[in-house]
Scaffold this motif. Structure first.
Motif, PDB file in Angstrom:
ATOM      1  N   GLN A 170       0.652  -1.123  -0.111  1.00 46.41           N
ATOM      2  CA  GLN A 170      -0.283  -0.391   0.140  1.00 46.41           C
ATOM      3  C   GLN A 170       0.556   0.759  -0.010  1.00 46.41           C
ATOM      4  O   GLN A 170       0.134   2.405  -0.717  1.00 46.41           O
ATOM      5  N   LYS A 171       1.405   1.355   1.001  1.00 51.57           N
ATOM      6  CA  LYS A 171       2.969   2.402   0.995  1.00 51.57           C
ATOM      7  C   LYS A 171       3.228   2.845  -0.726  1.00 51.57           C
ATOM      8  O   LYS A 171       4.003   3.728  -0.639  1.00 51.57           O
TER       9      LYS A 171
ATOM     10  N   TYR B   2       1.788   0.090  -5.429  1.00 51.02           N
ATOM     11  CA  TYR B   2       0.673  -1.142  -5.856  1.00 51.02           C
ATOM     12  C   TYR B   2      -0.475  -1.539  -6.225  1.00 51.02           C
ATOM     13  O   TYR B   2      -1.249  -0.862  -5.115  1.00 51.02           O
ATOM     14  N   LEU B   3      -0.682  -1.464  -7.132  1.00 50.76           N
ATOM     15  CA  LEU B   3      -2.242  -1.744  -6.931  1.00 50.76           C
ATOM     16  C   LEU B   3      -2.808  -2.555  -6.204  1.00 50.76           C
ATOM     17  O   LEU B   3      -2.814  -4.281  -6.806  1.00 50.76           O
ATOM     18  N   LYS B   4      -4.453  -2.572  -5.712  1.00 54.18           N
ATOM     19  CA  LYS B   4      -4.425  -3.458  -4.692  1.00 54.18           C
ATOM     20  C   LYS B   4      -5.237  -5.107  -5.455  1.00 54.18           C
ATOM     21  O   LYS B   4      -4.743  -5.925  -4.850  1.00 54.18           O
TER      22      LYS B   4
ATOM     23  N   LYS C 207       2.144   1.529 -11.041  1.00 49.57           N
ATOM     24  CA  LYS C 207       1.289   2.060 -10.265  1.00 49.57           C
ATOM     25  C   LYS C 207       0.152   1.981 -11.242  1.00 49.57           C
ATOM     26  O   LYS C 207      -0.967   2.382 -11.113  1.00 49.57           O
ATOM     27  N   LYS C 208       0.237   1.432 -12.587  1.00 47.60           N
ATOM     28  CA  LYS C 208      -0.568   1.833 -13.522  1.00 47.60           C
ATOM     29  C   LYS C 208      -0.358   0.990 -14.469  1.00 47.60           C
ATOM     30  O   LYS C 208      -1.678   0.640 -15.242  1.00 47.60           O
TER      31      LYS C 208
END
Length: 427
Positions: free
Chosen positions: A294-295, A298-300, A413-414
């Motif tokens: 989460q920090k 990264y996509l959940k 992230k994408k």
């Protein structure tokens, strides 16, 4: 507590089917039922329905009709994926349909039961991606990461028809070669790969990497620990990016640490598979790893939890802990410590040593989920469904095969995930 989800409790996507072949339509429905609700349409609707994610059209030589329908669909529905079910091949039609904007073609009957995998890979390629990357990771050693990685890799190799590579990054002394009964062999290593990085093409990379007797490609750690000094996080990213260009699935056995190289694996991963066993100390490590993902942004949906060595007598408190985790996908692998150990002694993969075991079927379900996002039924239900499908469609598949035989094929992230916000418990 977490429960196995029946298919009617899952928010499935909507798909439209245009065609009159009832046998083919039913086979397609069964093939995509874990992700799509299939609705048959005879004519193009004047007002396009909302929430349609996929359109499938039969083609059996009626090129003008299908091209006209395709043009209407792509005009009405911006961004919808259109695939053609090819009951016969026509090069001119394929070229023209491609020009119109058709995403892909599915050869019938050979590719009908691989539709989800085909859709998934095409979607990735449109986004500039190639093969999937799945990293098996735990901050606590001894939970079975390597055993799961090797056996999942063998199932993924079957699903990708020999286009899977297992990468050992469990530094400094990985055990994938031990689990694959390849110890003592001269194996192609990470440092060999780096040395030849600029020379690789499609022919050379398949000839260079070591290969297990099952057909699974293997990239191992170097035999000399001192060679690891030449590796770093950026090189690891480069290796993974290179591999995913040539392989449909890259599965990585990560080290139980937060080194630069481990984080580089997670950065490049489409699936971050956190492995735990049913104990509070193991779950504490999982919680730390989840907070880290989460920090780092990264996509959940890229984070999956696999509870290894799970039993029906698991403590109720542990079940509550699992429910409290902020993770969308939970899978379980039954406790078969003896089976894993015996298969290791025999130098065989679990799918060969105990093919009918519950654990082997669970691993196959997880491999399907990792590769194409398919949400599988319980093992028992899946087995029944497979037999039913074989009985209903065995005849028409044989007839189709006979017919076609004569006609002659940084932080991610994408990165988009393969699953929506759902929890899956493979039991």
């Amino acid at each position: 507590m977490s429960q196995s989800l029946p298919t009617n409790s899952i928010a499935l996507k909507q798909a439209l089917y245009f065609g009159a072949d009832e046998d083919l339509k039913e086979a397609v429905r069964v093939s995509v039922m874990s992700k799509y609700i299939l609705e048959t349409m005879e004519e193009i609707p004047h007002i396009w329905p909302e929430d349609i994610s996929l359109v499938l059209l039969e083609y059996h030589g009626n090129s003008e009709e299908i091209l006209e329908k395709t043009n209407q669909i792509l005009t009405l529905a911006k961004g919808v994926s259109v695939y053609i079910l090819l009951k016969e091949k026509d090069v001119d039609f394929i070229i023209e349909a491609n020009h119109q904007g058709v995403q892909g073609f599915i050869e019938c009957p050979n590719e009908v039961f691989s539709i989800l995998s085909i859709l998934h890979m095409q979607d990735r390629r449109r986004q500039g991606k190639n093969g999937n990357v799945s990293s098996m990771f735990s901050l606590k050693g001894g939970v079975g990461c390597t055993a799961l990685a090797t056996n999942l890799a063998s199932h993924l190799n079957d699903l990708t028809e020999g286009k899977t590579v297992l990468v050992d990054l469990n530094m400094p002394l990985g055990d994938t070669s031990l689990y694959l009964n390849m110890e003592g062999q001269r194996l192609y290593s990470l440092t060999d790969f780096v040395y030849n990085l600029n020379r690789f093409d499609e022919k050379l990379i398949y000839k260079s990497l070591s290969r297990h007797e099952s057909g699974l490609y293997v990239l191992s750690l170097p035999s000399e620990v001192s060679e690891l000094d030449n590796l770093n996080g950026e090189l690891i990213k480069t290796i993974i990016q290179s591999l995913r260009r040539y392989y449909d699935h890259v599965i990585i056995d990560c080290a139980s640490d937060l080194s630069d190289m481990t984080l580089s694996c997670l950065d490049e991963s489409d699936n971050i598979v956190l492995v735990a066993e049913p104990s509070l100390s193991s779950f504490r490590a999982v919680n730390t790893a989840i907070q880290l993902t989460q920090k780092l942004g990264y996509l959940k949906d890229s984070v999956k939890l696999v509870v290894n060595r799970s039993t029906s007598q698991d403590d109720e408190l542990l079940e509550e802990v699992i429910d409290a985790f902020d993770v969308s996908t939970v899978a379980r692998v039954a406790n078969d410590y003896l089976g894993f150990n015996e298969s290791l002694k025999e130098g065989r993969l679990l799918k060969d040593y105990k093919p009918e075991s519950i654990v082997n079927k669970q691993l196959l379900n997880i491999a399907n989920m990792l590769h194409n996002g398919s949400l599988k039924l319980e093992v028992e239900q899946k087995a029944v469904k497979s037999n039913a499908v074989k009985g209903v469609f065995g005849g028409w598949l044989s007839a189709y095969r006979k017919k076609f035989k004569s006609k002659g094929k940084g932080v991610s992230k994408k990165r988009s995930s393969t699953l929506n916000d759902k929890q899956v418990v493979v039991s």
